[in-house]
Design a protein around this motif. Structure first.
Motif, PDB file in Angstrom:
ATOM      1  N   GLY A   1       0.802  -1.213   0.000  1.00 54.15           N
ATOM      2  CA  GLY A   1       0.000   0.000   0.000  1.00 54.15           C
ATOM      3  C   GLY A   1       0.834   1.261   0.000  1.00 54.15           C
TER       4      GLY A   1
ATOM      5  N   GLY B   1      -6.024   3.770  -5.679  1.00 49.64           N
ATOM      6  CA  GLY B   1      -6.536   3.283  -4.397  1.00 49.64           C
ATOM      7  C   GLY B   1      -8.009   2.914  -4.423  1.00 49.64           C
TER       8      GLY B   1
ATOM      9  N   GLY C   1      -4.710  -0.791  -0.127  1.00 47.83           N
ATOM     10  CA  GLY C   1      -4.668   0.539  -0.749  1.00 47.83           C
ATOM     11  C   GLY C   1      -4.284   0.508  -2.211  1.00 47.83           C
TER      12      GLY C   1
END
Ligand code: ATP
Length: 365
Positions: free
Chosen positions: A18, A51, A205
């Protein structure tokens, strides 16, 4: 090579899931792809925001899988360009090979290695040896720590899917692509996995594009839905927007139940057989009034006053939490109402009908 993952081979890996630079997302600009005379994708433009989870939703054969394969680099576009995280990966001069695109792919059948346990399947996709901490984090992210030593044949469909997801995330990709990820799961597991997979992807993410022909699936998982038809995106936006404000009749009916009445748009309201309905329109003149069943209210005839039309109940389907009731106005117009599961309506009941909720007003076709 591992069929569900394209290991990272370019810039150094960021240390944590992420934390990749997701400034740019995915952009497809006017891409086309034909197979002989078959135009699978025809001038499609699409943006997947960093994201976010973007669903490519459309009927069978509209070009969803081909679009996903073009983004992955498994197909070469005939025209148009594709950018991933600010880098052009395909246009008329460039073509970046799939293994250099930093995308993780989860195929419909998950394609796990049968001779490797859960840990081995995920570890295979880690770009470097000695990343025990990373492997443990991935196992934790997908909730498989306690069964890391099991072989694929000892896993449920949902667990296999989580292994495939962890393996796709292992190479720290800039994007994850999923092709009909829930199609091989049975109905109850599918619902559970939808929210689990959404949570895993949001925790990671990572920019995600997933393909589905299931409207409910798209609406419950995606941050943004791109509705596809005949090789193009016809509408794109948050689920509430595409459901509540479809661009045309086809999209309205594809996304859910809808009854469509002729009407006249007057600017602030629309006049139709159900009377004047408050609805701001950007045009005046002949219109189509698209009404979702949840915007139709039914009342016992003895309780109704002005604003209701009289109708007869034709059919009722009870779902527990709600009921779908089909009614026929005295004019012959049929409408559906989807509201709470009470009162119990029976075939032949006389009812009052009114619009009680949003409607969409489109120019007449
Ligand atoms: P489904 O939901 O049924 O999987 P889809 O929306 O994913 O469909 P695609 O698989 O992208 O659709 O196919 C789009 C069109 O292109 C279809 O008419 C299909 O038959 C055709 N097509 C796809 N791949 C090929 C190929 N390799 N060779 C020939 N035709 C193809």
């Amino acid at each position: 090579m591992n069929p569900s993952v394209t290991p990272h081979t370019s810039s150094p890996l960021p240390p944590l899931l992420g934390s990749v630079d997701t400034e740019e997302g995915i952009h497809c600009e006017s891409i086309s792809k034909s197979f002989g005379p078959e135009h699978a994708v025809s001038g499609l433009s699409l943006t997947a925001t960093p994201g976010e989870i973007t669903a490519l939703l459309g009927p069978s054969g509209c070009g969803k899988t081909t679009t996903l394969r073009l983004i992955a680099g498994l197909e070469t576009p005939d025209a148009g360009s594709i950018q991933i995280e600010g880098r052009t990966v395909a246009d008329d001069r460039n073509f970046v090979a799939p293994e250099k695109r930093r995308v993780g792919i989860v195929f419909q059948d998950y394609a796990l290695f049968p001779h490797l346990d859960v840990r081995g399947n995920i570890a295979y996709a880690l770009p470097e040896d000695g990343q025990q901490g990373r492997l443990d984090r991935l196992l934790g992210l997908v909730g498989l720590t306690s069964i890391a030593e099991r072989m694929p044949h000892e896993l449920s469909g949902g667990q296999q899917q989580r292994v495939a997801l962890a393996r796709a995330l292992a190479s720290n990709p800039q994007a994850i692509l999923l092709d009909e990820p829930f199609s091989s799961l049975d109905a109850s597991l599918r619902e559970q996995m939808r929210s689990e997979v959404r949570q895993i992807l949001k925790d990671a993410g990572v920019t995600t594009v997933f393909v589905t022909h299931d409207q409910e699936e798209a609406m419950s998982i995606a941050d943004r839905i791109a509705v596809m038809r005949d090789g193009r995106v016809v509408q794109s936006g948050p689920p509430e927007e595409v459901y509540g404000s479809p661009v045309d009749r086809w999209t309205a009916e594809f996304l859910g139940e809808a009854d469509v009445l002729p009407g006249i748009a007057l600017g602030e309201e629309v006049e139709c057989e159900l009377g004047p309905i408050n609805a701001a329109t950007s045009f005046c003149g002949p219109a189509q009034v698209v009404i979702r069943p949840e915007s139709i209210d039914l009342s016992p005839l003895e309780n109704v006053c002005t604003g209701f039309k009289e109708a007869t109940v034709l059919d009722r389907t009870f779902f527990g939490h709600d009921q779908l009731v089909e009614v026929e106005l005295d004019s012959g117009l049929r409408l559906r109402s989807r509201r709470l599961g009470y009162p119990v309506w029976n075939r032949g009941d006389r009812v009052g009908v009114r619009v009680d909720g949003p409607v969409t007003v489109l120019p007449a076709e």
